[in-house]
Design an enzyme around this catalytic site. Structure first.
Site, short mmCIF file in Angstrom:
data_model
loop_
_atom_site.label_atom_id
_atom_site.label_comp_id
_atom_site.label_asym_id
_atom_site.label_seq_id
_atom_site.Cartn_x
_atom_site.Cartn_y
_atom_site.Cartn_z
N TYR A 1 10.81 4.95 -1.14
CA TYR A 1 11.80 3.98 -0.67
C TYR A 1 13.08 4.01 -1.50
O TYR A 1 14.11 3.48 -1.07
CB TYR A 1 11.21 2.56 -0.71
CG TYR A 1 10.40 2.20 0.51
CD1 TYR A 1 10.98 1.53 1.58
CD2 TYR A 1 9.05 2.52 0.61
CE1 TYR A 1 10.24 1.19 2.71
CE2 TYR A 1 8.30 2.19 1.72
CZ TYR A 1 8.90 1.52 2.77
OH TYR A 1 8.16 1.20 3.88
N ASP B 1 0.81 -1.22 0.00
CA ASP B 1 0.00 0.00 0.00
C ASP B 1 0.84 1.28 0.00
O ASP B 1 0.33 2.36 0.26
CB ASP B 1 -0.97 0.01 1.19
CG ASP B 1 -0.27 -0.04 2.54
OD1 ASP B 1 0.99 -0.06 2.56
OD2 ASP B 1 -0.96 -0.05 3.57
#
Length: 449
Positions: free
Chosen positions: A259, A170
């Site tokens: 990320y 998610d």
């Protein structure tokens, strides 16, 4: 519709109440007769059982609750398994984060060498669980949140190619919700074109139906000019979104997954980290402490009005996937799937994260129909190769393949540090990992220098 049985694998997780309450909010769309909490940690599972029993009674839900460490009881006859297992718990996550930091490298639970350490543990535990599911509930759908998802997905594809599983993350929802919060968009109006690996990707286009155009150029301009409003984030995530702004300024052609900071700005991440107090410690002091405090309140019948668990976005994403399967809705999600042409110029056996339609048959990937840039392709090819080598190391019990995977990981500067960290991870993980063997020798035994 017949009432369904769902199993939460990793039932002791602090995310469990949000997922369960989100399921129950769906009413007739997802009628539930039984919820099963499955965890190999009986204490954590029992604690969550106490919390769930209270929440079910508080909200008037007539649902049977089963708390078990027995896989046969957990999986027999279930319809959906929502998997969020964490092999080794927060205690091992702490090693994943702190050992690389000792060597000046990124310490993170899913990225870098910490992610590889976690990946070796996850493969062992997850594949064992999938074996139980294949035995006791072969027709059940596994909706997987277990990390690191690319590595877990690749290992399942090899050992259980016919199992009914959807791997979901998610994080793209989190990014889109930040765009919504910061700039007033409605993400429900987005048709996003995204490609990458799990926790390693980029948006190519964000088409806003209400405006009738791709709004990614204006999003990038807004992020360069004003940045995110990080007021809704804690300190760790606030820093992550600030680094995402740096990525956009340096590479303004695409919107990245945040990320990617661990690979492109590892030096900045390490400089900001406290090697003695990492994200694992924050969670132990926060989410895990909250579980114990909530259990105490329920047992002592005090301060019940302060128990604030509720349905949430984390739970909603995986529940919406289940609904799309149940009702053959063909809704669109970002999922982790075998490439097989979805990204035309990337190796076909990669496990990628791309938009997919989900229906009663499962996930159907949407092809990009055009090549991705060489910069992104090069980064992804190296990451795919490193992850595949790690999965090879797991199945072949090969120390050599593990060393190659650690060396190729893009957070690692040289083989010396890769080997030092690999050897230390072998030591601390013990039986959480498979035994690794050197070529032509007996089981690898770490010799302390």
């Amino acid at each position: 519709m017949d009432k369904k049985t769902i199993t939460i694998a990793g039932g002791g997780s602090g995310y469990t109440p949000g997922i369960i309450l989100t399921v129950l909010e769906q009413g007739s769309q997802f009628p539930i007769k039984e919820i099963r909490l499955y965890d190999i940690d009986p204490i954590r599972n029992c604690d969550m059982g106490i919390i769930l029993e209270y929440l079910l009674k508080r909200d008037g839900h007539d649902v049977n609750l089963v708390v078990t460490e027995d896989p046969k009881l957990a999986f027999s006859g279930t319809d959906f398994i929502f998997s969020q297992i964490r092999a080794g718990g927060m205690e091992m996550r702490e090693y994943d984060e702190k050992i690389p930091l000792k060597y000046g490298l990124v310490g993170q639970e899913t990225c870098g060498l910490g992610g590889f350490s976690y990946g070796m543990r996850s493969m062992k535990s997850f594949l064992e669980m999938v074996g139980y599911i294949q035995k006791y509930a072969p027709e059940a759908w596994i909706l997987n949140y277990t990390n690191p998802e690319s590595i877990v997905s690749e290992s399942v594809r090899r050992q259980f190619p016919s199992i009914k599983i959807i791997n979901a993350c998610d994080m793209t929802i989190g990014i889109e919700e930040m765009l919504e919060h910061s700039f007033g968009y409605n993400r429900k109006k987005f048709i996003s074109q995204y490609y990458g690996l799990n926790h390693f990707g980029w948006y190519r286009e964000i088409y806003d139906v209400s405006k009738g155009k791709d709004i990614m150029p204006e999003i990038i301009n807004k992020l360069i000019e004003t940045g995110f409003d990080i007021s809704i984030q804690d300190a760790s995530w606030g820093q992550a979104f600030k680094l995402m702004e740096s990525m956009i300024k340096d590479f303004p052609t695409n919107l990245p997954n945040n990320y990617l900071e661990y690979y492109l700005y590892g030096n900045r991440v390490v400089a900001h980290e406290d090697p003695n107090y990492t994200r694992a410690n924050e969670i132990m002091d926060g989410r895990l402490t909250k579980i114990k405090e909530t259990v105490a309140k329920i047992k002592e019948n005090r301060d019940l009005d302060t128990i604030d668990y509720q349905g949430n976005g984390h739970g909603l994403y995986i529940v919406e996937i289940a609904l799309s399967i149940l009702h053959n809705k063909n809704d669109r999600f970002m999922l982790i799937v075998p490439n097989k042409g979805a990204i035309p110029n990337l190796r076909q056996d990669a496990v990628v994260e791309v938009p997919c339609y989900v229906n009663a048959k499962g996930a159907e990937p949407i092809s990009l129909r055009q090549d991705i840039p060489d910069f992104h392709k090069g980064l992804m090819e190296a990451q795919v190769a490193a992850e595949k080598l790690l999965v090879d190391a797991f199945f072949e019990q090969s120390y050599q393949k593990a060393l190659e995977a650690f060396t190729l990981n893009q957070t690692v500067p040289n083989v010396d540090v890769a080997k030092a960290i690999l050897d230390e991870f072998i030591q601390v993980n013990g039986d959480y990992w498979v035994e690794l063997k050197k070529e032509g020798s007996a089981v690898y035994e770490l010799v302390n220098s």
